[in-house]
Design a protein around this motif. Structure first.
Motif: not given
Length: 264
Positions: A117-126
């Motif tokens: 799988e491709l994994v994405a990491a978040l630096a901002k939320g909401g």
């Protein structure tokens, strides 16, 4: 061993020390550190070409996000909305580029499956993040494996029970260091494949995802308040299958360093 790899190894080894220090960071300036009966180390992912570490808050996974895989699992990709499950942070297993990392075959299962799988990491939320701004929340990407005790997952599903036991266990989320967006850009297309013992088992293109990374971030934020430190496993192509002890898995996505693990 080059300097970047040495630095990343030192970062990984330093995680326990950082975890001990993190307890005092919870206290306001001038306050005494909270007293706890024991220390629990936080989870970090190395950031490529950096001395910094990415702190992991939650691991979200999207199910059946490629049409062919959805069909092989008995679902209709044209009718199903996206659904998500979570893994614990101690599912993370760091796989450094150029290394073959030992990956333990887990207990209780006799049908242990790979899912690249491709994994994405978040630096901002909401909350309720619009699709057209969703990618602004992504810090970086890497290659990951969503390892699955398939027999346990299916048994729980057949009994209409939660199937976390099939997905949410120790070191069930091997992944490489994070590659920041300015270095690699965003991923909407490109080859994704998995080899076992040199033989291609899964092969597809990221443009075959039913729900893009932007759509996944938006859909998730409708159900959960996303936060910095969340990571998202974005689904696997068809032809998932079993591995046994001694098998070597190699995961690839165009534009990202490969990962390589050996089942032990």
């Amino acid at each position: 061993m080059d300097s970047i790899k040495r630095r990343m190894l030192l970062q990984t080894a330093a995680t326990m020390a950082v975890g001990a220090a993190a307890t005092s960071a919870l206290a306001a300036p001038g306050d005494a550190a909270p007293r706890t009966p024991f220390a629990v180390a936080p989870t970090f992912i190395p950031i490529a070409s950096s001395t910094e570490l990415f702190p992991v808050r939650r691991i979200y996974c999207i199910g059946r996000n490629y049409a062919a895989h959805s069909r092989e699992m008995g679902s209709d990709p044209n009718r199903e909305p996206p659904f998500f499950f979570q893994k614990p942070t101690d599912a993370v297993q760091i796989v450094l580029p150029g290394e073959t990392v030992d990956h333990p075959y887990p207990p209780l299962t006799k049908n242990y499956h790979y899912e690249i799988e491709l994994v994405a990491a978040l630096a901002k939320g909401g909350r309720d993040i619009p699709i057209d701004t969703a990618l602004e929340h992504v810090f970086g990407y890497t290659v990951g494996l969503d390892m699955t005790r398939r027999d346990l997952q299916r048994a729980m599903g057949d009994e209409k029970k939660p199937w976390e036991i099939g997905k949410s266990f120790d070191r069930s989320a091997p992944l490489g260091p994070l590659q920041p967006v300015p270095k690699v850009a965003h991923f909407t297309k490109g080859a994704i494949w998995l080899r076992v013992n040199g033989q291609v088992k899964q092969s597809a293109d990221l443009n075959q995802m039913i729900w893009s990374v932007a759509e996944q971030v938006s859909k998730l934020s409708a159900a959960f308040e996303l936060m910095p430190g969340d990571i998202i496993y974005s689904g696997t192509p068809e032809n998932v299958g079993p591995v046994v002890k001694g098998d070597i898995m190699e995961g690839h996505i165009d534009g990202l360093p490969d990962i390589r693990v050996k089942v032990v």
